[in-house]
Design a protein around this motif. Sequence first.
Motif, PDB file in Angstrom:
ATOM      1  N   ALA A  54       1.493  31.927  15.991  1.00 44.33           N
ATOM      2  CA  ALA A  54       1.513  33.181  16.695  1.00 44.33           C
ATOM      3  C   ALA A  54       0.347  34.330  16.308  1.00 44.33           C
ATOM      4  N   THR A  55       0.259  35.124  16.860  1.00 44.79           N
ATOM      5  CA  THR A  55      -0.716  36.420  16.678  1.00 44.79           C
ATOM      6  C   THR A  55      -0.065  37.781  16.894  1.00 44.79           C
ATOM      7  N   VAL A  56       0.057  38.644  15.947  1.00 41.37           N
ATOM      8  CA  VAL A  56       0.624  39.870  15.865  1.00 41.37           C
ATOM      9  C   VAL A  56      -0.342  40.944  16.604  1.00 41.37           C
ATOM     10  N   LEU A  57       0.096  41.470  17.632  1.00 45.51           N
ATOM     11  CA  LEU A  57      -0.522  42.383  18.328  1.00 45.51           C
ATOM     12  C   LEU A  57       0.117  43.915  17.658  1.00 45.51           C
ATOM     13  N   ASN A  58      -0.674  44.682  17.212  1.00 51.04           N
ATOM     14  CA  ASN A  58      -0.433  45.915  16.388  1.00 51.04           C
ATOM     15  C   ASN A  58      -0.946  46.964  17.270  1.00 51.04           C
ATOM     16  N   HIS A  59      -0.233  47.764  18.062  1.00 50.68           N
ATOM     17  CA  HIS A  59      -0.431  48.726  18.780  1.00 50.68           C
ATOM     18  C   HIS A  59       0.153  49.856  18.225  1.00 50.68           C
ATOM     19  N   SER A  60       0.634  49.803  17.063  1.00 52.22           N
ATOM     20  CA  SER A  60       1.152  51.177  16.350  1.00 52.22           C
ATOM     21  C   SER A  60       0.658  52.599  16.457  1.00 52.22           C
ATOM     22  N   MET A  61      -0.817  52.578  16.282  1.00 54.20           N
ATOM     23  CA  MET A  61      -1.551  53.971  16.506  1.00 54.20           C
ATOM     24  C   MET A  61      -1.538  54.311  17.791  1.00 54.20           C
ATOM     25  N   ASN A  62      -1.474  53.530  19.064  1.00 53.21           N
ATOM     26  CA  ASN A  62      -1.135  54.199  20.141  1.00 53.21           C
ATOM     27  C   ASN A  62       0.285  54.920  20.332  1.00 53.21           C
ATOM     28  N   LEU A  63       1.203  54.180  19.609  1.00 53.61           N
ATOM     29  CA  LEU A  63       2.724  54.763  19.542  1.00 53.61           C
ATOM     30  C   LEU A  63       2.597  56.134  18.937  1.00 53.61           C
ATOM     31  N   VAL A  64       1.646  56.354  17.708  1.00 53.03           N
ATOM     32  CA  VAL A  64       1.696  57.531  16.653  1.00 53.03           C
ATOM     33  C   VAL A  64       1.134  58.542  17.891  1.00 53.03           C
ATOM     34  N   GLN A  65      -0.259  58.158  18.449  1.00 58.16           N
ATOM     35  CA  GLN A  65      -0.760  59.212  19.337  1.00 58.16           C
ATOM     36  C   GLN A  65       0.053  59.652  20.508  1.00 58.16           C
ATOM     37  N   ARG A  66       0.912  58.997  21.009  1.00 58.31           N
ATOM     38  CA  ARG A  66       1.985  59.274  22.107  1.00 58.31           C
ATOM     39  C   ARG A  66       2.989  60.223  21.381  1.00 58.31           C
ATOM     40  N   MET A  67       3.410  59.972  20.318  1.00 59.05           N
ATOM     41  CA  MET A  67       4.471  60.745  19.704  1.00 59.05           C
ATOM     42  C   MET A  67       3.910  62.206  19.407  1.00 59.05           C
ATOM     43  N   GLU A  68       2.545  62.181  18.744  1.00 58.35           N
ATOM     44  CA  GLU A  68       1.727  63.379  18.512  1.00 58.35           C
ATOM     45  C   GLU A  68       1.637  64.390  19.710  1.00 58.35           C
ATOM     46  N   SER A  69       1.272  63.586  20.999  1.00 54.97           N
ATOM     47  CA  SER A  69       1.116  63.904  22.161  1.00 54.97           C
ATOM     48  C   SER A  69       2.398  64.792  22.871  1.00 54.97           C
ATOM     49  N   LEU A  70       3.411  64.111  22.589  1.00 57.78           N
ATOM     50  CA  LEU A  70       4.820  64.611  22.884  1.00 57.78           C
ATOM     51  C   LEU A  70       5.360  65.705  22.241  1.00 57.78           C
ATOM     52  N   TYR A 101       4.889  65.724  10.734  1.00 57.33           N
ATOM     53  CA  TYR A 101       5.323  64.274   9.845  1.00 57.33           C
ATOM     54  C   TYR A 101       6.235  63.600  10.413  1.00 57.33           C
ATOM     55  N   LEU A 102       7.405  64.403  10.857  1.00 55.40           N
ATOM     56  CA  LEU A 102       8.502  63.633  11.249  1.00 55.40           C
ATOM     57  C   LEU A 102       8.229  62.887  12.760  1.00 55.40           C
ATOM     58  N   TYR A 103       7.249  63.314  13.392  1.00 52.89           N
ATOM     59  CA  TYR A 103       7.014  62.631  14.766  1.00 52.89           C
ATOM     60  C   TYR A 103       5.925  61.457  14.208  1.00 52.89           C
ATOM     61  N   CYS A 104       4.952  61.593  13.421  1.00 52.07           N
ATOM     62  CA  CYS A 104       3.808  60.776  13.311  1.00 52.07           C
ATOM     63  C   CYS A 104       3.808  60.150  11.967  1.00 52.07           C
ATOM     64  N   GLY A 105       4.542  60.549  11.019  1.00 52.26           N
ATOM     65  CA  GLY A 105       4.518  59.680   9.684  1.00 52.26           C
ATOM     66  C   GLY A 105       3.456  59.980   8.873  1.00 52.26           C
ATOM     67  N   ASP A 106       2.283  60.826   9.055  1.00 54.25           N
ATOM     68  CA  ASP A 106       1.467  61.197   8.101  1.00 54.25           C
ATOM     69  C   ASP A 106       1.133  62.872   8.011  1.00 54.25           C
ATOM     70  N   VAL A 107       0.458  63.146   7.281  1.00 52.66           N
ATOM     71  CA  VAL A 107       0.361  64.654   6.937  1.00 52.66           C
ATOM     72  C   VAL A 107      -0.961  64.810   6.212  1.00 52.66           C
ATOM     73  N   SER A 108      -1.652  65.948   6.608  1.00 53.24           N
ATOM     74  CA  SER A 108      -2.968  66.357   5.776  1.00 53.24           C
ATOM     75  C   SER A 108      -2.460  67.088   4.726  1.00 53.24           C
ATOM     76  N   VAL A 109      -2.653  67.196   3.515  1.00 57.64           N
ATOM     77  CA  VAL A 109      -2.352  68.152   2.456  1.00 57.64           C
ATOM     78  C   VAL A 109      -3.759  68.568   1.603  1.00 57.64           C
ATOM     79  N   ARG A 110      -3.539  69.714   1.554  1.00 60.17           N
ATOM     80  CA  ARG A 110      -4.493  70.641   0.435  1.00 60.17           C
ATOM     81  C   ARG A 110      -3.794  70.809  -0.789  1.00 60.17           C
ATOM     82  N   LEU A 111      -4.460  71.070  -1.921  1.00 60.98           N
ATOM     83  CA  LEU A 111      -3.883  71.161  -3.215  1.00 60.98           C
ATOM     84  C   LEU A 111      -2.824  72.650  -3.181  1.00 60.98           C
TER      85      LEU A 111
END
Length: 482
Positions: free
Chosen positions: A42-58, A126-136
């Motif tokens: 089997a080969t794993v097809l990972n399109h999770s970044m597309n999902l994150v982009q669509r959630m961010e757009s949403l 972060y709730l939508y995309c699971g990542d966040v940019s942080v400054r000190l």
Amino acid sequence: MARSSEQGSPAWVRVGTLLLLLHCVSVRGAALKQDLALDAGATVLNHSMNLVQRMESLLAMGNGSDVTLRVHTINTEEVKVIQAHSLVLTMQSDVFEELLLTRNSSTVVLRETSDCAAVFDKFIRYLYCGDVSVRLDQAISLHKLANKYHVWGLQQGLTQYMTQHLSSESPTGHVVGWYNYALLIGDTALRDSCLQYLSWNLSSVLQSGEWGSISEELLLSLLQRSDLILQSELELYEALEAWISHNQPVSATVESALRAVRYGMIPPQHLFRLQKQSALMLKYYEFIRDLLYLAFQFHSASPIQLAKYFDVNCSIFTPRNYLSTSWGSPWVINNPTRDDRSFSFQTQLGPSGHDTSKRVTWNALFSPRWIPLSARSTYTELGAMQPTRTDGGRPRIIITPATSSSDFAGVTFQKTVIVMARQQGKVVVRHVYNFHQSTEEVGDFLLDADLQRRASEYLIDSSLYLHVVIKPLYHTLLVARK
């Protein structure tokens, strides 16, 4: 028919259904990956970044939004409006779930402090995309929101971020603020990390603008510690004088702080100067007169004689980790995995003025490999080490006096090895190892270090930067008769 029915559904229903399906897929994702892994072909097809982009757009477009968040900044007229989706909010936060269950309309009103309101968009993203940019300067605000809305993954990640960025440069400093915040919320791990950083890098902290912002509680806590790493006790006294001048604390705080200074570790010539030139000492002289008198006795008499009448195990006679040449030496080891290294250095026998002219020669051996007790280095007539190399094992460091002497009577030595590293472009203390006279070496020295990697966090430009500190400790010999 099914297609026509779906197109006729309201937008928020279609989006909600999509999000629900995505949630189900994410819950079952681990099991699905495991099944695929078991299938060798089997080969794993990972399109999770597309999902994150669509959630961010949403989130950005607000398509299918079924809830409006009105974020009011406390004590201002400022209001921030965010179009959100209840399914996403409730999936990520039980606090939001409770708020949405009890709402009377599609609008939820939230009240936040100005610092939290400023980063609320980041928090929701972060709730939508699971990542966040942080400054000190944003770490505490985001941590507050994660704690308030029970987003535990984000809170844990921010605590880790703060622990890993203690050495980062900032205009006004941030470690003291993070320490105060950790103390406030009861985050002992973050509090202890901040306190350790301040203790191990105190010389640089004393020279920074952050020193003046240290609270009374933190100041007194630091003054009690014997593991402070700094140039000298005089450096600490002068920094304390500057802190008191800047903060103007009540007399009780000044007295407590002054009595925590280890005057026995300050050479008498500097004590004389402070008595005449230090405005702080002149003002509070009566409160520390007994400590100064004891310090002068300590410097003028033989420690063995003094130990018959005074408890020399108290803090005034206990050194901290001083970096001045009287107490140890730096040691830079280039290419530390190549072979064994040795070097010699001298320290004063003890901090007493009676002992400062007496020198002790120390031999240090570093080996990138384990050296069994039966195969350890010996000394030639010239005092040079003849290291024995062995295969395998892990790094070791051995520190021994070159000769034994009757002058050691009443004195034992604590050996401290400080490992420096570069973090966020700044040279800081990476680790501290302590061991006593009765043992020649540190049992856990560089136990977790990978010195083979050029980019190892224990190396600076492929070299191991050490500083060896020898701390002489006097011992009470007799109990004085009453």
